[in-house]
Structures are given as C-alpha cells and as structure tokens.
Design a protein around this motif. Structure first.
Motif, PDB file in Angstrom:
ATOM      1  N   ASP A  49      32.391 -31.254 -51.301  1.00 14.98           N
ATOM      2  CA  ASP A  49      33.263 -32.221 -51.974  1.00 14.98           C
ATOM      3  C   ASP A  49      34.629 -31.561 -52.227  1.00 14.98           C
ATOM      4  O   ASP A  49      34.768 -30.338 -52.129  1.00 14.98           O
ATOM      5  CB  ASP A  49      32.626 -32.665 -53.310  1.00 14.98           C
TER       6      ASP A  49
ATOM      7  N   THR B 168      24.865 -29.355 -56.352  1.00 13.62           N
ATOM      8  CA  THR B 168      26.317 -29.302 -56.128  1.00 13.62           C
ATOM      9  C   THR B 168      26.919 -28.106 -56.874  1.00 13.62           C
ATOM     10  O   THR B 168      27.773 -27.384 -56.344  1.00 13.62           O
ATOM     11  CB  THR B 168      26.971 -30.617 -56.607  1.00 13.62           C
TER      12      THR B 168
ATOM     13  N   TRP C  21      26.294 -24.896 -55.035  1.00 18.88           N
ATOM     14  CA  TRP C  21      27.219 -24.768 -53.895  1.00 18.88           C
ATOM     15  C   TRP C  21      28.605 -24.361 -54.387  1.00 18.88           C
ATOM     16  O   TRP C  21      29.235 -23.459 -53.838  1.00 18.88           O
ATOM     17  CB  TRP C  21      27.293 -26.105 -53.137  1.00 18.88           C
ATOM     18  N   TYR C  22      29.061 -25.018 -55.450  1.00 17.44           N
ATOM     19  CA  TYR C  22      30.402 -24.749 -55.988  1.00 17.44           C
ATOM     20  C   TYR C  22      30.516 -23.307 -56.490  1.00 17.44           C
ATOM     21  O   TYR C  22      31.509 -22.618 -56.240  1.00 17.44           O
ATOM     22  CB  TYR C  22      30.705 -25.756 -57.100  1.00 17.44           C
TER      23      TYR C  22
ATOM     24  N   TYR D 214      28.850 -37.628 -53.988  1.00 18.15           N
ATOM     25  CA  TYR D 214      29.146 -36.268 -54.457  1.00 18.15           C
ATOM     26  C   TYR D 214      28.201 -35.320 -53.737  1.00 18.15           C
ATOM     27  O   TYR D 214      27.197 -35.755 -53.153  1.00 18.15           O
ATOM     28  CB  TYR D 214      28.952 -36.162 -55.988  1.00 18.15           C
ATOM     29  N   GLY D 215      28.518 -34.018 -53.807  1.00 14.34           N
ATOM     30  CA  GLY D 215      27.635 -33.033 -53.189  1.00 14.34           C
ATOM     31  C   GLY D 215      28.421 -31.867 -52.620  1.00 14.34           C
ATOM     32  O   GLY D 215      29.634 -31.747 -52.849  1.00 14.34           O
ATOM     33  N   PRO D 216      27.731 -30.992 -51.856  1.00 13.92           N
ATOM     34  CA  PRO D 216      28.404 -29.855 -51.222  1.00 13.92           C
ATOM     35  C   PRO D 216      29.554 -30.329 -50.336  1.00 13.92           C
ATOM     36  O   PRO D 216      29.482 -31.417 -49.757  1.00 13.92           O
ATOM     37  CB  PRO D 216      27.290 -29.229 -50.358  1.00 13.92           C
TER      38      PRO D 216
ATOM     39  N   PRO E  90      33.188 -33.959 -59.177  1.00 14.18           N
ATOM     40  CA  PRO E  90      33.633 -32.580 -58.960  1.00 14.18           C
ATOM     41  C   PRO E  90      34.729 -32.161 -59.941  1.00 14.18           C
ATOM     42  O   PRO E  90      34.781 -30.986 -60.341  1.00 14.18           O
ATOM     43  CB  PRO E  90      34.146 -32.586 -57.516  1.00 14.18           C
TER      44      PRO E  90
END
Ligand code: GFB
Length: 318
Positions: free
Chosen positions: A175, A303, A306-307, A171-173, A186
């Motif tokens: 995604d 994350t 970023w989202y 998971y992470g930026p 996410p």
C-alpha cells in the motif's frame, strides 16, 4: 467459460501497485508461468500507440486491468484533472487494445466510489448512475464508470468477454504510506507507529471520525479477481467486499490496539469526511460462490508486519 491454463499469457497491468502485486503473487502461487508485466516507465498506458504496439507484440490472452492513478481523499480532491485524465486514458487504451487484439477475457478494476453519494446502503450494483456522486472523488469515479461502460459496450457490440469488479476500500502489503497520497488505513498505521516511536501524546485523524468505511484485504481481492476471471461472465459492476463496515474512529482504535499506541486520538474537523457511508452489498458475488476470508484485525496485523519490514530495510519514503 474460457479456461485460464497454467501457460496462458496473462497481462497484469499495474503490477507494481498494491492490487497488481497481490495479483502477481496469487497467480504465481497458482502456478501460472506466463505473466506479462511492464512498469509505467517501460510502458505509459496513457499512450495509445505504445499500448497498441505492446498488445501486438505480447498477444496476452487474459488481462487484469489493475493499473490506475489512485489515492486517498486529499489526493482525489486536489488532483481531479490527473485522476480523470490518467484513468480515462488507461482504460480506453487497454480495453480497446484488448478488443483489437482479440483478448480472451479482461477483468477491469474499479471502486465503490462509482455509486451515488447518498445511494441506499448497502450499495447494490443497480445503484449505478441513479444519483449525484461524492464531490471529493467525482473525477476518479467518472473515469471508473466510463471504464465499466467501455467493457459493457465492447461486450454488447463485439461480444467481448470483458468484466468489471468494484472493490471496496482496500489495504495490505505494498500500500501507499505517503501521508499526502494515501488512504486512511495506511495513514493511521504510519502516524501511530511513528507517534509510538517518538513517544508523542496524540495523533491527528482527519474529519469527524463518524464516516463509515468497509475494508478488504488485498489478497482477498486478488482471490476474488481470479475467481471472477475463471467463473463469471456478466455485464455491469460486480461488488467485491466483506459486507461489514465500521466508523473511522473505530478503525483508528483498532489500529492503535494492534500497533500498541496508547496516546490520544485528535480529530481535525477542518479536513473532509467524504462520503458518509459506502457499504457494499456483496450478495451478487456470494451467490456466485465467493466471499472474503481475512478478518480486519488479522489483515491489519499482516499489513503492519509488512510495513515494519519496509521500515527496517529503509524503504519507507518520508
Ligand atoms: O481512505 P480515504 O482517504 O478515502 O478516507 P475515501 C476515508 C476517511 O478517513 C475519510 C478519514 O473520512 C477521511 O477524512 N481519515 C482520517 C483519513 N484520517 C485520515 C488520514 O490521515 N488520511 C486519509 N487519507 N484519510 C477514497 C476515494 O475515498 O477511497 C477514492 O477518494 C477511492 O476515490 C478510495 O474510492 C477507495 O474512502 O473517503
């Protein structure tokens, strides 16, 4: 061990995806100046002639194979032909072209779902091909197993330095936050952010909440990939994970806390649970000198940040 100099020609296949973009960020931070990338529109990796021509033209020395058709449990179980065909073709074309072109080293990325559904936990690398696979992602898993076998066969027959890393759930930026195609983390983040905004009393969680999953922040994976490229030259899959897992219910509670969603979690038993558990044994890589750094809570916070930025810029697809 081959040295990946700052000016080495490095091809990151799949650089628009979550893993590929984390690799590009990481390699740029390290001062690599000769990164080669192509979008899927520019180069269809399922097209053998196009891939061969690309390798002849660009002559990459190092290849990170992070291009793949990926998705969560729903996408995997409803689009098996696409997951099998696309991933087989991508792997066969890129690995074979890397061989033909005499690439110095290639890192192939797979997934923990290559291991049998009921393999002993934590999953050691030698559990590969010891039992039946999980039904919901068998097609994808078989393509990823074939890719490992390709790397090992080119190593055995031609002495190629091709290695395979098997990350746990990532998971992470960057995604995928599309609820039909995405993975659980996410998906739950999005559902909770939107529910909080609307003042909705509950969010729906698929399945029973009891399956156990392990989550690795994608920047940690990029770090592991660079480490393996520099330090490891062995056949067979190499597990990459944190060695820690939690239930989907506990994950949902943690995301709710970070997002600030205080409503109810409603479990939909009509949706599949998938494999009951897939915790990685990460001792092979830790003995070689690498371990994960980013804690789950911190990774979720990063994350989410970023989202939220994507949402503010109107970049989230509905
Ligand atoms: O992340 P996920 O889709 O993939 O689902 P897998 C993990 C668990 O979370 C399952 C539950 O038990 C889901 O039922 N879940 C709960 C949800 N709510 C949701 C939701 O809103 N969306 C999603 N997607 N899940 C995939 C494989 O397996 O993992 C791939 O299909 C690949 O092959 C990938 O290996 C890493 O962990 O079950």
């Amino acid at each position: 061990m081959p040295v990946m100099n700052k000016d080495a020609r490095i091809y990151v296949a799949g650089h628009r995806g979550m893993v590929g973009s984390a690799l590009v960020r990481r390699l740029e931070q390290d001062g690599h100046t000769n990164l080669i990338t192509r979008t899927s529109r520019e180069l269809d990796l399922r097209d053998q002639a196009a891939v061969r021509a690309f390798f002849q033209e660009e002559r990459p020395q190092f290849v990170f194979l992070a291009a793949a058709k990926v998705g969560g449990i729903l996408a995997n179980s409803t689009l098996p032909a696409q997951f099998l065909y696309d991933n087989l073709m991508i792997a066969a074309n890129v690995i074979h072209a890397a061989h033909e072109q005499g690439v110095t080293k290639l890192l192939n990325l797979g997934s923990s779902c290559i291991y049998p559904r009921l393999a002993p936990q934590p999953l050691t690398e030698d559990a590969l091909l010891t039992g039946p696979l999980e039904e919901t992602n068998r097609a994808y898993a078989i393509a990823k197993i074939a890719a490992i076998e390709l790397c090992d066969s080119y190593r055995r027959q031609y002495g190629r330095d091709f290695v395979s890393a098997m990350p746990t759930n990532l998971y992470g930026p960057e995604d995928n936050f599309d609820l039909h195609g995405s993975h659980v983390l996410p998906a739950l983040m999005r559902k909770m952010v939107e529910a909080k905004e609307r003042g909705a009393p509950s969010v729906e969680i698929w399945g029973s909440g009891t399956p156990l999953r392990e989550f690795l922040f994608v920047d940690d994976l990029a770090d592991a990939c660079v480490f393996i490229m520099r330090e490891v030259s062995e056949a067979g899959p190499i597990n990459v994970g944190t060695g820690v897992d939690l239930s989907i219910r506990a994950l949902a509670e943690l995301i709710a806390e970070v997002v600030g969603f205080r409503g109810e979690l409603v479990f939909d038993a009509g949706k599949p649970d998938g494999t009951p558990r897939k915790l990685m044994d990460v001792s092979r890589l830790s003995k070689l000198g690498w371990s994960a750094r980013v804690e789950l809570r911190e990774g979720i916070e990063r994350t989410l940040a970023w989202y939220e930025r994507q949402r503010q810029q109107g970049l989230v697809r509905s």
